[in-house]
Design a protein around this motif. Structure first.
Motif, short mmCIF file in Angstrom:
data_model
loop_
_atom_site.label_atom_id
_atom_site.label_comp_id
_atom_site.label_asym_id
_atom_site.label_seq_id
_atom_site.Cartn_x
_atom_site.Cartn_y
_atom_site.Cartn_z
N PHE A 89 -14.36 0.26 -7.09
CA PHE A 89 -13.34 1.35 -7.30
C PHE A 89 -12.17 0.69 -8.40
O PHE A 89 -11.74 -0.36 -7.94
N LYS A 114 2.29 -4.95 3.61
CA LYS A 114 3.46 -4.03 3.69
C LYS A 114 3.27 -2.44 3.30
O LYS A 114 2.72 -1.98 2.06
N GLU A 145 1.53 11.88 -14.44
CA GLU A 145 1.14 12.05 -13.02
C GLU A 145 1.82 12.86 -12.06
O GLU A 145 3.08 12.64 -11.97
N THR A 178 5.84 1.34 -10.21
CA THR A 178 6.00 0.10 -9.33
C THR A 178 5.20 -1.15 -9.66
O THR A 178 5.49 -2.43 -9.56
N THR A 224 0.72 -1.22 0.03
CA THR A 224 -0.02 0.22 0.06
C THR A 224 0.87 1.23 -0.09
O THR A 224 1.96 1.28 0.40
N SER A 231 2.04 3.59 -7.64
CA SER A 231 2.39 4.29 -8.89
C SER A 231 2.62 3.04 -9.87
O SER A 231 2.61 1.79 -9.88
N MET A 282 -3.40 1.84 -9.61
CA MET A 282 -2.29 2.76 -9.92
C MET A 282 -2.68 4.38 -10.04
O MET A 282 -3.74 4.54 -9.56
N GLU A 312 7.03 2.94 3.24
CA GLU A 312 8.00 3.30 4.11
C GLU A 312 7.83 4.69 4.73
O GLU A 312 8.40 4.98 5.87
P1 NAD Z 1 4.81 3.69 -4.77
O1 NAD Z 1 4.63 2.98 -6.10
O2 NAD Z 1 5.97 4.48 -4.67
O3 NAD Z 1 4.77 2.73 -3.44
C1 NAD Z 1 3.54 2.12 -3.19
C2 NAD Z 1 3.98 0.92 -2.33
O4 NAD Z 1 5.04 -0.12 -3.15
C3 NAD Z 1 5.01 1.19 -1.04
O5 NAD Z 1 4.72 0.50 -0.05
C4 NAD Z 1 6.38 1.02 -1.60
O6 NAD Z 1 7.07 0.88 -0.41
C5 NAD Z 1 6.13 -0.34 -2.45
N1 NAD Z 1 7.18 -0.59 -3.45
C6 NAD Z 1 8.06 0.36 -4.10
N2 NAD Z 1 8.86 -0.41 -4.95
C7 NAD Z 1 8.31 -1.77 -4.73
C8 NAD Z 1 8.69 -3.01 -5.49
N3 NAD Z 1 9.93 -2.93 -6.46
N4 NAD Z 1 8.12 -4.21 -5.29
C9 NAD Z 1 7.06 -3.99 -4.05
N5 NAD Z 1 6.64 -3.08 -3.65
C10 NAD Z 1 7.25 -1.79 -3.85
O7 NAD Z 1 3.82 4.79 -4.71
P2 NAD Z 1 3.37 5.92 -3.62
O8 NAD Z 1 4.33 7.10 -3.82
O9 NAD Z 1 3.64 5.25 -2.30
O10 NAD Z 1 1.89 6.30 -3.99
C11 NAD Z 1 1.69 7.17 -4.75
C12 NAD Z 1 1.18 6.56 -5.86
O11 NAD Z 1 0.00 5.68 -5.56
C13 NAD Z 1 0.40 7.43 -6.99
O12 NAD Z 1 0.74 6.98 -8.19
C14 NAD Z 1 -0.97 7.41 -7.05
O13 NAD Z 1 -1.68 7.76 -7.85
C15 NAD Z 1 -1.17 5.98 -6.42
N6 NAD Z 1 -2.50 5.62 -5.76
C16 NAD Z 1 -3.35 4.81 -6.54
C17 NAD Z 1 -4.67 4.66 -5.86
C18 NAD Z 1 -5.60 3.76 -6.62
O14 NAD Z 1 -6.45 3.25 -5.84
N7 NAD Z 1 -5.68 3.97 -7.77
C19 NAD Z 1 -4.89 5.12 -4.55
C20 NAD Z 1 -3.80 5.87 -3.60
C21 NAD Z 1 -2.81 6.04 -4.43
#
Ligand code: NAD
Length: 475
Positions: free
Chosen positions: A444, A172, A377, A227, A146, A224, A246, A175
């Motif tokens: 959703f 998880k 984004e 990821t 998440t 994102s 995402m 961070e």
């Molecule tokens: P992020 O992708 O950087 O991280 C999300 C999660 O993935 C974190 O827990 C992170 O530690 C984990 N992660 C990172 N690299 C990884 C890997 N290689 N393997 C497994 N896990 C990994 O995103 P963020 O910056 O925490 O959140 C913002 C993003 O989330 C934005 O793009 C936003 O649009 C998106 N988001 C989407 C929704 C939805 O429901 N569509 C809701 C909220 C946020």
């Protein structure tokens, strides 16, 4: 002191490294040091979930339902303290943080009901003396990954259906928000969640990611697109059931016949509230020629009234961005837009409040659909206005990004609204409402790069969190 922040088989475990959680609005305020799990502890959490799976899937649905109701009750009893922690760790305003806790409780209640309600189907066979029974079964062990922007609610809307339908899990969290996650698991411990049913590992995603996909049956991720792609590639090697939610580049279309006040309030809320850090934020305002100048003037006037400040102050409407890196990224996009010919009409300057990452909401005008600022984004309080000649052009522009999460239209024309609802390529769409702000009891998710796999939330969540068995019974 480093806190044991990994909850595995009902015990709090120390880890290999430490995450330091700080107040997004005041980075000198350290919330705590949280032990992060390495791959070995992640594997231990998966093994604990596997051990607990057999007993949990055999519990009665009443027991699962009762547990989810008690989690919801406990969330509500402690809603003010939890909201204060969300405000401190994620920088959300008090109102947003409180709404997030209440929503999380509603999600647990909803799935407490679903736990006793879901079922299968009985059909006649096409052959004589044969019946067909279709039943739903737990998938097994699920990894849940998440982001930080809804540190409680997104965990809730994955954990509640996972547990309701008889699965065990490893969460998880981001961070950046270990404190909120630990508080949620302390709450689960207090209400008597059986050991191993819900496990928590904190740590860096890149380090834990591969371990979290080994030995599980499914993965549900929110974050994102970059990821999500990495997770999808790894998950496919293990043939895992995969759900990815995402990012977005959500359009709000404003037609000439729109009610100006409605359109401005939709844009203001959708683009800038929660400091634009919502996947459903309206980052592209697609405005018809006939209303363009009036809309921009009215929106700028409303933006000037927004109170940007300390998120714990009751009057604050816009809090900080989550981190220095996020603020730098957003400022970089504003500069990029200007270099591509956009005009920064309002805001966009960072504010010096307690060393936090504050930005005055920014409005870019004279932008074109293919500018990077309209294709990528940003995830901050920045919206760009794209001028269009009519509805047909507006719809084409709305659909011209790789994303398809949310969308909206402001119009008084029933037929245009209806046409938009049918033809815009997004999983969520709004008429005369902000693109963000959703109910918990309906599906959703998005289209194109915004989503992959079955929908989250509402009664449709059962499709991801259960597998179907078709039985043929001769008689
Ligand atoms: P992020 O992708 O950087 O991280 C999300 C999660 O993935 C974190 O827990 C992170 O530690 C984990 N992660 C990172 N690299 C990884 C890997 N290689 N393997 C497994 N896990 C990994 O995103 P963020 O910056 O925490 O959140 C913002 C993003 O989330 C934005 O793009 C936003 O649009 C998106 N988001 C989407 C929704 C939805 O429901 N569509 C809701 C909220 C946020």
């Amino acid at each position: 002191m480093t806190l044991a922040a990994n909850y595995i088989e009902g015990k709090w475990e120390k880890g290999s490294d430490t995450l330091i959680s700080v107040n997004a609005a005041c980075p000198d305020d350290v919330i705590g040091h949280y032990a992060s799990a390495g791959p070995i502890l992640a594997a231990a959490a998966i093994s604990a979930a596997r051990t607990a799976a057999t007993a949990w899937e055999s519990t009665t649905t009443q027991i699962r339902s009762d547990l989810l109701y008690s989690i919801a009750d406990e969330l509500l009893v402690h809603k003010d303290a939890l909201a204060a922690l969300i405000t401190r760790e994620a920088g959300k305003t008090r109102a947003d943080a409180l709404a997030e806790v209440v929503r999380s409780a509603h999600v647990f209640r909803f799935f407490a009901g679903e736990a006793v309600r879901y079922g299968g189907e009985n059909l006649s066979s096409v052959r004589p003396n044969v019946g067909v029974q279709i039943s739903r079964h737990p998938i097994g062990v699920i990894s849940l990954i998440t982001p930080w922007n809804f540190p409680l609610a997104i965990a809730a809307w994955k954990m509640a259906p996972a547990m309701a339908f008889g699965n065990t899990l490893v969460l998880k969290p981001s961070e950046l928000t270990p404190a909120v996650a630990c508080e949620l698991f302390r709450l689960l411990e207090r209400v008597g969640t059986p050991a191993g049913v819900a496990n928590l590992v904190n740590g860096e995603g890149a380090e834990l990611g591969p371990a979290l996909l080994e030995g599980v049956d499914a993965v549900s991720f929110t974050g994102s697109v970059a990821t999500g792609r990495r997770i999808a590639a790894l998950a496919s090697q293990h043939m895992l059931r995969t759900q990815l939610e995402m990012g977005g580049k959500n359009p709000l279309v404003v037609l000439d016949d729109a009610d100006l006040n409605v359109a401005v309030e939709c844009a203001l809320n959708g683009a800038f509230f929660s400091a634009g850090q919502r996947c459903t934020a309206s980052s592209r305002l697609i405005v018809a020629e006939g209303i363009h100048d009036r809309f921009v003037a009215a929106l700028v006037a409303r933006m000037r009234q927004l109170v940007v400040g300390r998120p714990q102050d009751p009057d604050t409407q816009i809090g900080p961005l989550i981190s220095r890196a996020q603020l730098d990224k957003v400022l970089g996009y504003i500069e990029l837009a200007k270099s591509e010919g956009a005009v920064l009409t309002e805001g966009g300057d960072s504010l010096d409040i307690d060393g936090g990452y504050f930005l005055r909401p920014a409005l870019l005008t004279e932008t074109t659909p293919q500018m990077r600022v309209n294709q990528e984004e940003i995830f901050g309080p920045v919206a760009s206005v794209i001028r269009v000649s009519d509805y047909e052009e507006a719809l084409a522009v709305a659909n011209c990004t790789p994303y398809g999460l949310s969308s909206g239209i402001c119009t008084t024309s029933h037929s245009k609204a209806q046409h938009f609802r049918l033809h815009v390529r997004s999983g969520l769409t709004m008429v005369n409402l902000p693109t963000a702000g959703l109910d918990y009891h309906v599906p959703f998710g998005g289209t194109k790069s915004s989503s992959f796999g079955p929908r989250e939330q509402g009664t449709y969540a059962v499709d991801f969190y259960t597998s179907l068995k078709t039985a043929y019974v001769g008689y």
